[in-house]
Scaffold this active site. Structure first.
Site, PDB file in Angstrom:
ATOM      1  N   TYR A  55     -78.841 -22.525 -30.835  1.00  0.00           N
ATOM      2  CA  TYR A  55     -77.669 -21.953 -30.757  1.00  0.00           C
ATOM      3  C   TYR A  55     -77.677 -20.504 -30.650  1.00  0.00           C
ATOM      4  O   TYR A  55     -78.362 -19.725 -31.468  1.00  0.00           O
ATOM      5  CB  TYR A  55     -76.632 -22.155 -31.958  1.00  0.00           C
ATOM      6  CG  TYR A  55     -76.279 -23.629 -32.290  1.00  0.00           C
ATOM      7  CD1 TYR A  55     -76.640 -24.511 -31.394  1.00  0.00           C
ATOM      8  CD2 TYR A  55     -75.983 -23.965 -33.542  1.00  0.00           C
ATOM      9  CE1 TYR A  55     -76.374 -26.011 -31.482  1.00  0.00           C
ATOM     10  CE2 TYR A  55     -75.700 -25.395 -33.801  1.00  0.00           C
ATOM     11  CZ  TYR A  55     -75.916 -26.375 -32.843  1.00  0.00           C
ATOM     12  OH  TYR A  55     -75.656 -27.614 -33.233  1.00  0.00           O
ATOM     13  N   SER A 200     -68.633 -33.195 -33.557  1.00  0.00           N
ATOM     14  CA  SER A 200     -67.410 -33.259 -32.391  1.00  0.00           C
ATOM     15  C   SER A 200     -66.472 -34.156 -33.047  1.00  0.00           C
ATOM     16  O   SER A 200     -66.194 -34.957 -31.911  1.00  0.00           O
ATOM     17  CB  SER A 200     -68.119 -33.546 -31.092  1.00  0.00           C
ATOM     18  OG  SER A 200     -68.904 -32.301 -30.585  1.00  0.00           O
ATOM     19  N   ARG A 204     -64.791 -32.111 -28.881  1.00  0.00           N
ATOM     20  CA  ARG A 204     -65.028 -31.073 -28.437  1.00  0.00           C
ATOM     21  C   ARG A 204     -63.708 -30.348 -27.987  1.00  0.00           C
ATOM     22  O   ARG A 204     -63.466 -29.911 -26.721  1.00  0.00           O
ATOM     23  CB  ARG A 204     -65.757 -31.255 -26.927  1.00  0.00           C
ATOM     24  CG  ARG A 204     -67.202 -31.758 -27.399  1.00  0.00           C
ATOM     25  CD  ARG A 204     -68.306 -31.723 -25.845  1.00  0.00           C
ATOM     26  NE  ARG A 204     -69.358 -32.423 -26.559  1.00  0.00           N
ATOM     27  CZ  ARG A 204     -70.444 -31.961 -26.976  1.00  0.00           C
ATOM     28  NH1 ARG A 204     -70.229 -30.567 -27.500  1.00  0.00           N
ATOM     29  NH2 ARG A 204     -71.450 -32.585 -27.226  1.00  0.00           N
ATOM     30  N   GLY A 205     -62.703 -30.646 -28.734  1.00  0.00           N
ATOM     31  CA  GLY A 205     -61.293 -29.944 -28.647  1.00  0.00           C
ATOM     32  C   GLY A 205     -60.248 -30.871 -28.066  1.00  0.00           C
ATOM     33  O   GLY A 205     -59.225 -30.734 -28.226  1.00  0.00           O
TER      34      GLY A 205
END
Length: 330
Positions: A55, A200, A204-205
């Site tokens: 990341y 997730s 992913r939203g």
């Protein structure tokens, strides 16, 4: 915040994935914002924080390390190795020397002398998983990590690795719209006594609402995912509208319904959402301990599942890097 056991320790059943701070999505936050968010999470009861060497190509661990410094001894810290950024490119490397070097860098970046759970982020096809896992086992014995985990692997790989060194946790994507773990991994984890961490859980939203592919900035990985494209996205939008109505009927948000569904799938399952928004963080955490009618969860399951969601989980290139099982029609 309710708790569940992870790698032998009780932690918040909802953790915080820190990737969103500065990796994979267009929006990136500064150190002050990250520190405020992680502090808010800790004050709200989160004790499980997750990062990775990949990341931000190392910068995420530094950001997290600075943010958690005041409460490091009061939390459960997880990170990952085996996939890093080399010369600006994502590189999968499971060789023992690389894993050892990645861990030493992580300890420095995270400003700690140990990491509670250290995952092999991806399987290196050029290195037997037993060799990589055996190296991480040596790091447990050296006191640098508390337990070994695997990310995005199949049940077969899990069993093979577990035979070399006990695997404490397996992390993979799992939500109403991504069900690959149901093929074999969830059962394998239960059989072996391995805890399962669902990243997730909000797709992913997508399951939280407000997602618009047209407004995604450069560097947002969702732009390349088939489910967010063209006719697939149009169909998935309609699914979400129905899902939002279902959540409203129970006076909760869609995100809370999605998180509650994940947690209801097994006591060995942990939910690991990610966000850079304090408002979204608090909304997500309020899913802990929700007492929802079983029929509501059944309706959610029937509405959003692998048959109703349109589009593949990953584009072909990304799919090639993971070891998880696929459904026959994928």
């Amino acid at each position: 915040m309710l708790q569940r056991k992870l790698a032998g320790r009780l932690v918040s059943e909802i953790g915080l994935g820190c990737m969103n701070l500065n990796h994979a999505y267009a929006k990136k936050v500064d150190q002050a914002t990250a520190t405020s968010l992680l502090t808010k999470a800790f004050e709200a009861g989160v004790t499980h924080f997750d990062t990775a060497a990949l990341y931000g190509f190392g910068s995420n661990e530094k950001m997290v390390g600075e943010a958690i410094k005041p409460f490091r001894q009061d939390i459960f810290l997880a990170s990952k190795c085996g996939m890093t950024g080399v010369n600006g490119k994502r590189t999968i490397d499971g060789h023992p020397a690389t894993l050892k070097a990645t861990l030493d860098t992580a300890l420095t970046s995270l400003q700690t002398d140990h990491i509670d759970l250290y995952y092999l982020h991806r399987i290196d096809p050029d290195v037997p998983v037993e060799e990589s896992v055996g190296t991480l086992g040596d790091m447990v014995k050296a006191g640098k990590i508390g337990a070994v985990g695997l990310s995005e692997v199949s049940a077969e790989t899990l069993r093979k690795a577990h035979g070399e060194y006990p695997i404490a946790a397996l992390q993979t994507e799992y939500s109403l719209w991504t069900r690959n773990a149901e093929i074999a991994v969830l059962d394998a984890c239960k059989d072996l006594g391995v805890d399962f961490v669902a990243f997730s859980p909000l797709a992913r939203g997508y399951l939280a609402g407000g997602v618009d592919p047209a407004s995604m900035g450069e560097g947002d990985i969702r732009k390349g995912m088939p489910r967010f494209q063209g006719d697939n996205w149009a169909a998935n939008q309609q699914l979400y509208a129905d899902f939002a109505s279902l959540a409203a009927s129970a006076d909760i948000t869609p995100a809370q319904l999605a998180m509650a569904w994940v947690l209801a799938q097994g006591e060995h399952i942990h939910a690991l959402p990610g966000t850079s928004s304090e408002a979204h963080l608090i909304e997500d955490l309020q899913a802990s301990g929700l007492q929802l009618p079983p029929e509501l969860l059944v309706k959610a399951d029937e509405l959003i599942n692998r048959q109703t969601v349109k589009g593949a989980r990953y584009p072909a290139g990304a799919q090639a890097d993971i070891d998880t099982e696929d459904f026959a029609d994928e």
